[in-house]
Design a protein around this motif. Structure first.
Motif, short mmCIF file in Angstrom:
data_model
loop_
_atom_site.label_atom_id
_atom_site.label_comp_id
_atom_site.label_asym_id
_atom_site.label_seq_id
_atom_site.Cartn_x
_atom_site.Cartn_y
_atom_site.Cartn_z
N ALA A 168 0.99 -1.26 0.00
CA ALA A 168 -0.02 -0.03 0.12
C ALA A 168 0.84 1.30 -0.24
O ALA A 168 1.73 1.42 0.83
CB ALA A 168 -0.97 -0.15 1.31
N LYS A 169 0.37 2.31 -1.06
CA LYS A 169 1.04 3.56 -0.87
C LYS A 169 0.52 4.68 -0.12
O LYS A 169 0.83 5.81 0.14
CB LYS A 169 1.13 3.76 -2.23
N ASP A 170 -0.96 4.40 0.41
CA ASP A 170 -1.54 5.58 1.05
C ASP A 170 -2.14 4.82 2.15
O ASP A 170 -2.37 3.47 2.25
CB ASP A 170 -2.57 6.21 0.35
N LEU A 171 -2.79 5.62 3.11
CA LEU A 171 -3.35 4.86 4.28
C LEU A 171 -4.91 4.57 4.04
O LEU A 171 -5.17 3.28 4.41
CB LEU A 171 -3.56 6.22 5.36
N GLN A 172 -5.40 5.02 2.75
CA GLN A 172 -6.91 4.68 2.44
C GLN A 172 -6.74 3.12 1.90
O GLN A 172 -7.60 2.20 2.19
CB GLN A 172 -7.37 5.32 1.15
N THR A 173 -5.69 2.86 1.29
CA THR A 173 -5.50 1.42 0.74
C THR A 173 -5.18 0.62 2.05
O THR A 173 -5.65 -0.39 1.87
CB THR A 173 -4.17 1.31 -0.14
N ILE A 174 -4.31 1.03 2.90
CA ILE A 174 -4.07 -0.01 4.15
C ILE A 174 -5.36 -0.09 4.91
O ILE A 174 -5.71 -1.33 5.00
CB ILE A 174 -3.08 0.80 4.91
N PHE A 175 -6.28 0.88 5.04
CA PHE A 175 -7.47 0.59 5.77
C PHE A 175 -8.64 -0.38 5.03
O PHE A 175 -9.14 -0.93 5.63
CB PHE A 175 -8.33 1.88 5.93
N ILE A 176 -8.69 0.05 3.82
CA ILE A 176 -9.69 -0.55 2.97
C ILE A 176 -9.15 -2.38 2.78
O ILE A 176 -9.99 -3.03 3.03
CB ILE A 176 -9.71 -0.20 1.39
N THR A 177 -7.82 -2.32 2.44
CA THR A 177 -7.33 -3.95 2.44
C THR A 177 -7.40 -4.50 3.83
O THR A 177 -7.84 -5.91 3.79
CB THR A 177 -5.87 -3.93 1.66
N ARG A 178 -7.23 -4.01 5.02
CA ARG A 178 -7.33 -4.42 5.92
C ARG A 178 -8.91 -4.90 6.49
O ARG A 178 -9.17 -5.99 7.15
CB ARG A 178 -6.75 -3.48 7.25
N PHE A 179 -9.50 -4.22 5.91
CA PHE A 179 -11.06 -4.34 6.33
C PHE A 179 -11.52 -5.63 5.60
O PHE A 179 -12.09 -6.66 6.30
CB PHE A 179 -11.94 -3.24 6.08
N PHE A 180 -11.30 -5.70 4.15
CA PHE A 180 -11.73 -7.03 3.51
C PHE A 180 -10.59 -7.98 3.71
O PHE A 180 -11.15 -9.18 3.44
CB PHE A 180 -11.30 -6.51 1.92
N ALA A 181 -9.55 -7.88 4.11
CA ALA A 181 -8.83 -9.14 4.70
C ALA A 181 -9.41 -9.85 5.83
O ALA A 181 -9.55 -11.11 6.13
CB ALA A 181 -7.35 -8.54 4.90
N GLY A 182 -9.95 -8.88 6.81
CA GLY A 182 -10.53 -9.30 7.91
C GLY A 182 -11.89 -10.33 7.61
O GLY A 182 -12.15 -11.29 8.11
N MET A 183 -12.63 -9.51 6.43
CA MET A 183 -14.03 -10.12 6.13
C MET A 183 -13.53 -11.49 5.40
O MET A 183 -14.12 -12.51 5.66
CB MET A 183 -14.59 -9.34 5.13
N PHE A 184 -12.37 -11.61 4.76
CA PHE A 184 -12.24 -12.93 4.00
C PHE A 184 -11.77 -13.88 5.09
O PHE A 184 -11.61 -15.04 5.12
CB PHE A 184 -11.28 -12.84 2.90
N GLY A 185 -10.84 -13.32 6.08
CA GLY A 185 -10.23 -14.24 7.18
C GLY A 185 -11.22 -14.66 7.92
O GLY A 185 -10.69 -15.66 8.74
N SER A 186 -12.47 -14.45 8.03
CA SER A 186 -13.23 -14.73 9.05
C SER A 186 -13.76 -16.30 8.66
O SER A 186 -14.65 -16.88 9.66
CB SER A 186 -14.76 -13.68 9.13
N ALA A 187 -13.68 -16.63 7.51
CA ALA A 187 -14.21 -17.84 7.01
C ALA A 187 -13.84 -19.03 7.94
O ALA A 187 -14.58 -19.70 8.20
CB ALA A 187 -13.89 -18.06 5.45
N PRO A 188 -12.40 -19.16 8.24
CA PRO A 188 -12.33 -20.52 9.09
C PRO A 188 -12.65 -20.48 10.33
O PRO A 188 -13.29 -21.18 11.22
CB PRO A 188 -10.81 -20.57 9.23
N LEU A 189 -13.23 -19.02 11.11
CA LEU A 189 -13.63 -18.94 12.25
C LEU A 189 -15.28 -19.11 12.21
O LEU A 189 -15.70 -19.80 13.24
CB LEU A 189 -13.50 -17.57 12.76
N THR A 190 -15.73 -19.11 10.96
CA THR A 190 -17.26 -18.96 10.72
C THR A 190 -17.47 -20.62 10.52
O THR A 190 -18.37 -21.18 11.34
CB THR A 190 -17.62 -18.28 9.58
#
Length: 481
Positions: free
Chosen positions: A122-144
């Motif tokens: 990521a080159k800016d904060l917006q990208t960090i925050f967006i990618t972190r949110f979607f990483a969490g959404m996709f990463g919840s699959a094994p917990l689910t």
């Protein structure tokens, strides 16, 4: 009458099921080695998800300096990841019913890997925050979905030990990550925060490759649907089908089960209070991600790597908790045998009752050993008790919900995941205000007093849970006397 009997027999002949209780195609009858491989690989996927949740915090200071922001803004990367995990079950739980456990875990894990590498570049904060949110959404699959996998392949008498293995991935992931991240940040003072994400992406990629190769589908309705489809084409008998194909998985039905029912679960007394307790202790553990840098780096002057080593104390506490939970599983089996082999949900609560005392004790010890003049071993002992209390409470809560709601367990766990993710996302953001105004001593003491007030929860449900289950709107659906 004869026509009705003949019609019923014809329907049963075309309805595919497992060939008796010993059918090797049934996941409950898989060889032990196969069950262990599936359990360990799904636990590894879960560990990668949880590792990713907290490794970000190791690079907070570097992110602050590179982008010129404050601590609260930088912590959004952690909170958004946890918030994303709260919304993921809406997608991945229905997917597991429609297409099976394997694609519903491994396809999202692929997304987690991609978004993790995207954060690293990521080159800016917006990208960090967006990618972190979607990483969490996709990463919840094994917990689910992994809880469902374990229910697919392990009988109730053995499921506790399997849940314990998976739970260790849930717990140790976020505790190991700060140590690995601290080492990267110390050795790479400019780009260490990026390498925390690169390293995590590599770990996830390895677990993904192994899982694709060695994990088999375990969801019985999907397996039976595949079996019915194969027989249908081989015999050209288009009436052959499985029960799941007969019932279907319509969008309205999925919406009801994974949106409406989980919302209704919030007013079910068992689900609400058990979820509230589990969510609170889960959020406290994530709050320690913000507390430990203050205690060991700011107050005691340790560097990022040495200052992250106290997380090992929580892992040690987790290992002690594993022993308590294993003993609890032995107790559960004895109670089940005494109840003619029927599960007794309240027997799952004994480890929680024990852990409910250790958790506030750990917080109080941390609070009053946080001063620089007090030896650091005292604070670490408090962390050990915190880990012991958390893991016994959290694992018992999940097991109790599964036993209580059975066929509605996915909805109960979806409600559990949403509540704990929202609380865990919020707690790190209030850390600076809480400890800035009250100090570590009284801030941690406040949390300890709240946890003291929650001690009666497992005891009340142990005494009255059976009666509540028998009359609850949702729990009575799965009630076993």
């Amino acid at each position: 009458m004869n026509m009705d009997i003949e019609s019923k027999a014809a329907v049963e002949e075309t309805l595919i099921d497992f060939d008796g209780s010993d059918d090797p195609y049934n996941p409950l009858n898989w060889p032990m080695k196969r069950k262990l491989v599936v359990t360990l690989l799904y636990s590894l996927c879960t560990l990668g998800t949880m590792f990713n949740s907290s490794v970000y915090n190791s690079g907070i200071i570097q992110i602050e300096h590179q982008f010129g922001i404050g601590t609260e803004a930088a912590l959004l990367g952690l909170s958004l990841y946890l918030l994303g995990m709260g919304f993921g079950p809406i997608l991945w739980a229905p997917m597991s019913e429609a297409y099976g456990r394997k694609p519903a875990v491994l396809i999202p894990i692929s997304g987690l890997m991609l978004f993790t590498f995207a954060t690293a570049t990521a080159k800016d904060l917006q990208t960090i925050f967006i990618t972190r949110f979607f990483a969490g959404m996709f990463g919840s699959a094994p917990l689910t979905n992994v809880g469902g996998v374990l229910a697919d392949i392990w009988p109730a008498s053995q499921r506790g030990a399997a849940m314990l293995t998976w739970g260790l991935g849930v717990m140790t992931g976020p505790m190991i990550a700060p140590i690995v991240g601290g080492a990267l940040v110390v050795n790479l003072p400019q780009t260490g925060w990026r390498w925390t994400e690169y390293t995590t992406g590599i770990i996830i990629a390895v677990s993904l490759i192994l899982s694709v190769i060695f994990i088999d589908e375990s969801y019985p309705p999907v397996l039976l649907a595949r079996k019915a489809s194969k027989i249908r084409f081989e015999t050209q008998n288009w009436a052959i089908r499985s029960k799941s194909q007969e019932a279907g998985t319509s969008i309205p039905e999925m919406a009801r089960k994974y949106l409406i029912v989980p919302v209704e679960m919030f007013i079910d007394p068992i689900c609400f209070f058990i979820n509230l307790y589990g969510a609170f202790v889960y959020a406290i553990v994530y709050l320690t991600l913000a507390v430990l840098p203050v205690e060991f780096q700011q107050v005691r002057g340790w560097n990022e790597l040495v200052g992250s080593l106290p997380f090992l104390s929580i892992i040690v506490g987790t290992l002690f908790a594993a022993g308590v939970l294993f003993w609890g599983q032995i107790h559960y089996v004895k109670v089940m045998k005494a109840n003619e082999g029927k599960p007794v949900a309240e027997a799952r609560l004994l480890p929680m009752m024990i852990g409910s005392f250790f958790f506030p004790a750990g917080l109080f010890i941390m609070a009053w050993t946080s001063d620089r003049d007090v030896h650091w071993i005292g604070f670490c002992f408090g962390l050990l008790l915190l880990g012991l209390g958390f893991f016994t409470i959290f694992q018992s809560a999940v097991s109790y919900l599964v036993d209580t709601y059975l066929m509605l367990a996915a909805s109960a766990l979806a409600a559990n995941m949403f509540m704990r993710s929202v609380l865990a996302a919020a707690f790190p953001l209030i850390a600076k205000s809480l400890f800035g105004n009250l100090g570590l001593d009284w801030g941690l003491s406040l949390l300890a007093f709240i946890s003291l007030a929650m001690i009666p929860i497992p005891f009340l449900f142990h005494l009255y849970g059976k009666r509540i289950r028998a009359v609850g709107k949702r729990s009575k659906v799965s009630f076993i006397p």
